[in-house]
Enzyme design. Structure first.
Site, PDB file in Angstrom:
ATOM      1  N   THR A  15       0.810  -1.246   0.027  1.00 30.52           N
ATOM      2  CA  THR A  15       0.076   0.071   0.050  1.00 30.52           C
ATOM      3  C   THR A  15       0.919   1.218  -0.150  1.00 30.52           C
ATOM      4  OG1 THR A  15      -0.063  -0.063   2.271  1.00 30.52           O
ATOM      5  CG2 THR A  15      -1.916  -1.249   1.326  1.00 30.52           C
ATOM      6  N   ASP A  16       0.044   2.392  -0.441  1.00 28.82           N
ATOM      7  CA  ASP A  16       0.878   3.637  -0.363  1.00 28.82           C
ATOM      8  C   ASP A  16       0.525   4.324   0.946  1.00 28.82           C
ATOM      9  OD1 ASP A  16      -1.902   4.843  -0.245  1.00 28.82           O
ATOM     10  OD2 ASP A  16      -1.772   5.271  -2.454  1.00 28.82           O
ATOM     11  N   GLN A  17       0.927   5.664   1.385  1.00 30.88           N
ATOM     12  CA  GLN A  17       0.808   6.187   2.536  1.00 30.88           C
ATOM     13  C   GLN A  17      -0.703   6.208   2.976  1.00 30.88           C
ATOM     14  OE1 GLN A  17       2.619  10.091   2.705  1.00 30.88           O
ATOM     15  NE2 GLN A  17       2.780  10.207   4.691  1.00 30.88           N
TER      16      GLN A  17
END
Length: 140
Positions: A15-17
């Protein structure tokens, strides 16, 4: 038409932030689905490669519809969209835990000789695979 369902729990590293799955990870999930489909048909990519034949991706297309999130269980549905005896097109639909469609798409592959990358006839080199793909491809 055979459709396999592969279950994956979204890992933090995917996942990203914002906790949303990074787009390139869907490609990996499609490969997991494709491998499971081939195994469900009774075959293994490794056996094909050990005989000197590869199946590279020649085209891939994914359409993003909704996010998959960290911690969710997603389902990758995979099927044989089209098969010509030389080219194979796999179809994909990835759904999140709520059942929402996150991604749809397809990947096209050819079978080629490892040393020359020249296409081969699946029917000639792998008649069992050919029969299984003919039986299980999507009906028009």
């Amino acid at each position: 038409m055979l459709t396999t369902e592969s279950r994956i729990t979204v890992r933090y590293a995917e996942t990203d932030q914002m906790g949303v799955v990074y787009h390139a990870n869907y490609l990996v999930w499609c490969e997991i689905g494709r491998t499971e489909l081939i195994e469900e048909l009774g075959f293994r990519y490794a056996d094909m490669e050990n005989s000197g034949i590869l199946s590279p991706v020649t085209s891939i297309n994914l359409s993003y519809k909704a996010p998959a999130l960290y911690g969710e269980d997603v389902t990758v549905l995979t099927w044989i969209e089209a098969y010509t005896g030389i080219r194979i097109t796999y179809g994909y639909e990835i759904r999140n835990q709520a059942g929402d469609v996150c991604v749809t798409g397809f990947s096209e592959h050819a079978c080629v000789k490892k040393e020359s990358f020249r296409p081969i006839s699946v029917k000639k080199h792998f008649p069992e695979w050919h029969e299984a793909y003919e039986r299980n491809k999507k009906k028009s």
